[in-house]
Scaffold this active site. Structure first.
Site, PDB file in Angstrom:
ATOM      1  N   ASN A   7      -6.034   3.121  10.288  1.00  0.00           N
ATOM      2  CA  ASN A   7      -5.260   1.989  10.793  1.00  0.00           C
ATOM      3  C   ASN A   7      -5.105   1.984  12.305  1.00  0.00           C
ATOM      4  O   ASN A   7      -4.818   0.964  12.897  1.00  0.00           O
ATOM      5  CB  ASN A   7      -3.876   1.962  10.147  1.00  0.00           C
ATOM      6  CG  ASN A   7      -3.192   3.299  10.184  1.00  0.00           C
ATOM      7  OD1 ASN A   7      -3.698   4.287   9.648  1.00  0.00           O
ATOM      8  ND2 ASN A   7      -2.041   3.359  10.825  1.00  0.00           N
ATOM      9  N   CYS A  66       3.991   1.438  12.244  1.00  0.00           N
ATOM     10  CA  CYS A  66       5.028   2.142  11.491  1.00  0.00           C
ATOM     11  C   CYS A  66       5.620   3.294  12.274  1.00  0.00           C
ATOM     12  O   CYS A  66       6.713   3.742  11.986  1.00  0.00           O
ATOM     13  CB  CYS A  66       4.451   2.660  10.181  1.00  0.00           C
ATOM     14  SG  CYS A  66       3.680   1.361   9.240  1.00  0.00           S
ATOM     15  N   SER A 124      -3.234  -3.872   0.220  1.00  0.00           N
ATOM     16  CA  SER A 124      -2.008  -4.566   0.597  1.00  0.00           C
ATOM     17  C   SER A 124      -2.334  -5.971   1.084  1.00  0.00           C
ATOM     18  O   SER A 124      -3.237  -6.143   1.909  1.00  0.00           O
ATOM     19  CB  SER A 124      -1.334  -3.777   1.713  1.00  0.00           C
ATOM     20  OG  SER A 124      -0.130  -4.379   2.075  1.00  0.00           O
ATOM     21  N   ALA A 125      -1.593  -6.971   0.589  1.00  0.00           N
ATOM     22  CA  ALA A 125      -1.932  -8.361   0.917  1.00  0.00           C
ATOM     23  C   ALA A 125      -1.712  -8.718   2.384  1.00  0.00           C
ATOM     24  O   ALA A 125      -2.461  -9.506   2.956  1.00  0.00           O
ATOM     25  CB  ALA A 125      -1.117  -9.312   0.033  1.00  0.00           C
ATOM     26  N   HIS A 126      -0.677  -8.111   3.005  1.00  0.00           N
ATOM     27  CA  HIS A 126      -0.337  -8.592   4.361  1.00  0.00           C
ATOM     28  C   HIS A 126      -1.316  -8.144   5.438  1.00  0.00           C
ATOM     29  O   HIS A 126      -1.217  -8.562   6.583  1.00  0.00           O
ATOM     30  CB  HIS A 126       1.110  -8.224   4.736  1.00  0.00           C
ATOM     31  CG  HIS A 126       1.341  -6.800   5.113  1.00  0.00           C
ATOM     32  ND1 HIS A 126       1.351  -6.377   6.425  1.00  0.00           N
ATOM     33  CD2 HIS A 126       1.602  -5.696   4.373  1.00  0.00           C
ATOM     34  CE1 HIS A 126       1.620  -5.075   6.469  1.00  0.00           C
ATOM     35  NE2 HIS A 126       1.769  -4.646   5.225  1.00  0.00           N
ATOM     36  N   GLN A 180      -6.538  -0.979   5.161  1.00  0.00           N
ATOM     37  CA  GLN A 180      -7.161  -1.607   6.335  1.00  0.00           C
ATOM     38  C   GLN A 180      -8.573  -2.118   6.043  1.00  0.00           C
ATOM     39  O   GLN A 180      -9.128  -2.869   6.836  1.00  0.00           O
ATOM     40  CB  GLN A 180      -7.239  -0.595   7.489  1.00  0.00           C
ATOM     41  CG  GLN A 180      -5.889  -0.195   8.039  1.00  0.00           C
ATOM     42  CD  GLN A 180      -5.238  -1.291   8.870  1.00  0.00           C
ATOM     43  OE1 GLN A 180      -5.904  -2.206   9.361  1.00  0.00           O
ATOM     44  NE2 GLN A 180      -3.933  -1.215   9.029  1.00  0.00           N
ATOM     45  N   ALA A 235       0.818  -1.216   0.000  1.00  0.00           N
ATOM     46  CA  ALA A 235       0.000   0.000   0.000  1.00  0.00           C
ATOM     47  C   ALA A 235       0.851   1.266   0.000  1.00  0.00           C
ATOM     48  O   ALA A 235       0.438   2.286  -0.560  1.00  0.00           O
ATOM     49  CB  ALA A 235      -0.947   0.002   1.194  1.00  0.00           C
ATOM     50  N   THR A 236       2.040   1.220   0.609  1.00  0.00           N
ATOM     51  CA  THR A 236       2.909   2.408   0.598  1.00  0.00           C
ATOM     52  C   THR A 236       3.226   2.791  -0.840  1.00  0.00           C
ATOM     53  O   THR A 236       3.094   3.950  -1.242  1.00  0.00           O
ATOM     54  CB  THR A 236       4.215   2.131   1.374  1.00  0.00           C
ATOM     55  OG1 THR A 236       3.881   1.784   2.718  1.00  0.00           O
ATOM     56  CG2 THR A 236       5.136   3.343   1.371  1.00  0.00           C
TER      57      THR A 236
HETATM   58  C1  LIG Z   1      -3.770   2.660   6.113  1.00  0.00           C
HETATM   59  C2  LIG Z   1      -2.446   2.113   5.721  1.00  0.00           C
HETATM   60  N1  LIG Z   1      -1.846   2.566   4.613  1.00  0.00           N
HETATM   61  C3  LIG Z   1      -0.663   2.097   4.195  1.00  0.00           C
HETATM   62  C4  LIG Z   1      -0.006   1.112   4.893  1.00  0.00           C
HETATM   63  C5  LIG Z   1       1.294   0.600   4.384  1.00  0.00           C
HETATM   64  O1  LIG Z   1       1.078  -0.627   3.750  1.00  0.00           O
HETATM   65  P1  LIG Z   1       2.282  -1.554   3.281  1.00  0.00           P
HETATM   66  O2  LIG Z   1       2.870  -2.122   4.517  1.00  0.00           O
HETATM   67  O3  LIG Z   1       1.641  -2.562   2.401  1.00  0.00           O
HETATM   68  O4  LIG Z   1       3.245  -0.691   2.526  1.00  0.00           O
HETATM   69  C6  LIG Z   1      -0.584   0.597   6.056  1.00  0.00           C
HETATM   70  C7  LIG Z   1       0.120  -0.413   6.873  1.00  0.00           C
HETATM   71  O5  LIG Z   1       0.523  -0.165   7.977  1.00  0.00           O
HETATM   72  C8  LIG Z   1      -1.836   1.104   6.476  1.00  0.00           C
HETATM   73  O6  LIG Z   1      -2.432   0.659   7.579  1.00  0.00           O
END
Ligand SMILES: Cc1ncc(COP(=O)(O)O)c(C=O)c1O
Length: 396
Positions: free
Chosen positions: A156, A333, A204-206, A184, A76-77
């Site tokens: 999140n 994060c 995002s898959a994880h 999320q 997602a980032t």
């Molecule tokens: C709302 C949101 N956006 C972006 C991310 C980042 O996702 P990724 O770990 O797949 O880069 C997260 C993960 O913590 C998230 O909760």
């Protein structure tokens, strides 16, 4: 390798374990079907490509999109980066203004900050006590130079779900594109890009029992056809929007994870909502209603998330002393620093409330017994800390 200690894992908003069914689907794509999905002139590449396209269909189906609207990314980032930088660059001739909100994930906020350094203008909308933006404020923030509104689907930290359909409608009244970071939300609550009129969506898959390091960006192809400039240049993969050899096992895993999540979503949501309510009520019953404050919206929230502030404690000291239970003080994060959560501060409460917030995220592997044990352990931990501290102020 040492065996990890068994833990009660209640941090599913940070990440989820890979579902065994997802892992089983992925395994052949490491060393049996190892072709490059772009090398379709031979059988090895062709088979890998077919698997990628099946997964693309699974991903599209899960969010009501067409397969050709899915761009595979590393998570997602990266999807957020492509959406924000890609739209800002591609639509630079139309305007230079972006609207977002103060409670976004850093993946969006840091892109916005960088865009400001590059000369773009960004409006950061405030939120109310529940974490919701005011729709009238969204409308008022739009100028003739606005190219994009980016508001997250579900937060999140506090789980609040935004009225994305209404925000998208306002954006479109003014011919502005609408992006949502749905990392999320996808796989946990219904997400329909057509019905909700979303133009770009990150996932995002994880976060949904798939592997780490793989995600996607939905980019609308019709009504309107959305264009994004690439952030990564190279071989022109993913229709030029994201170059780089495709992560075939990851993509196959994400497709399977999304298919399973869609099938199991309704039953899981019921179970998780019951658990999060149970934890909240039990903490209130044992610690006193006035000492347990819910952060986020009481009903418009992710079923698997619970964020509460507990009077008289520093959540960091509670979380580290909870042996055998994994919960979080805020978003994973940013938890390396002891800065108060920007999300909880944005709700309008003081630093004390932010410093005493814990986030629990229940999930697929949890059991009733684990939820019970976790409640008892948290309550005991809070009592221990409260005993040690002289003052026990109520939450403001
Ligand atoms: C709302 C949101 N956006 C972006 C991310 C980042 O996702 P990724 O770990 O797949 O880069 C997260 C993960 O913590 C998230 O909760």
């Amino acid at each position: 390798m040492t065996e990890p200690r068994p833990i009660i894992y209640l941090d599913h908003n940070a990440t989820t374990p890979v579902d065994p069914r997802v892992l089983a689907a992925m395994l052949p794509y490491f060393s049996e079907v190892y072709g490059n999905a772009a090398s379709i002139d031979h059988e090895a590449g062709h088979v890998a490509n077919q698997a990628v396209e099946r997964a693309r269909e699974q991903c599209a189906r899960a969010i009501g999109a067409r397969p050709e609207e899915i761009v595979f990314t590393s998570g997602a980032t990266e999807s957020d980066n492509i959406a924000l930088f890609g739209v800002a660059e591609r639509y630079a001739a139309k305007g230079d203004h972006i609207i977002t909100c103060v409670t976004e994930h850093k993946a969006v906020l840091d892109c916005c900050q960088r865009l400001e350094q590059l000369g773009k203008r960004v409006t950061y909308l405030p939120v109310d006590q529940y974490g919701l933006v005011d729709l009238e404020a969204v409308r008022k923030a739009i100028t003739p130079r606005t190219v994009l509104i980016s508001i997250m689907f579900a937060n999140n930290e506090i789980g609040t779900i935004a009225p994305v359909k209404e925000i998208a409608a306002i954006a479109h009244e003014h011919s502005v594109l609408f992006h949502t970071d749905a990392a999320q939300a996808v796989g946990h609550v219904p997400v329909e890009v057509e019905a909700m009129q979303i133009d770009l969506l990150s996932f995002s898959a994880h976060k949904l029992y798939g592997p780490k390091g793989i995600g996607g960006l939905y980019v609308r192809r019709r009504g309107p056809r959305v264009k994004v400039a690439p952030v990564i240049y190279g071989g022109g993969h993913e229709r030029g929007m994201r170059s780089g050899t495709l992560n075939v096992p990851g993509i196959v895993g994400m497709g399977m994870a999304l298919e399973l999540a869609t099938k199991e979503m309704a039953a899981e949501a019921r179970r998780y909502r019951a658990w999060t309510s149970q934890i909240y009520e039990r903490l209130q019953a044992e610690l006193g209603t006035q000492n347990v404050a819910l952060n986020g919206h009481p009903s418009q929230r992710l079923p698997h998330n619970l964020n509460v502030s507990l009077a008289g404690i520093e959540s960091k000291s509670l979380v580290v002393q909870l042996k055998g239970i994994a919960i979080s003080t805020g978003s994973a994060c940013t938890s390396a620093t002891v800065e108060p959560s920007h999300v909880i501060l944005a709700l309008g409460y003081g630093e004390q409330r932010a410093h005493s917030a814990i986030r629990l995220g229940v999930g697929r592997g949890n059991t009733h017994v684990e939820i019970d044990t976790a409640c008892a352990t948290i309550v005991a931990g809070v009592r221990r800390i409260q005993k040690l501290s002289a003052t026990q102020p109520a939450i403001g």
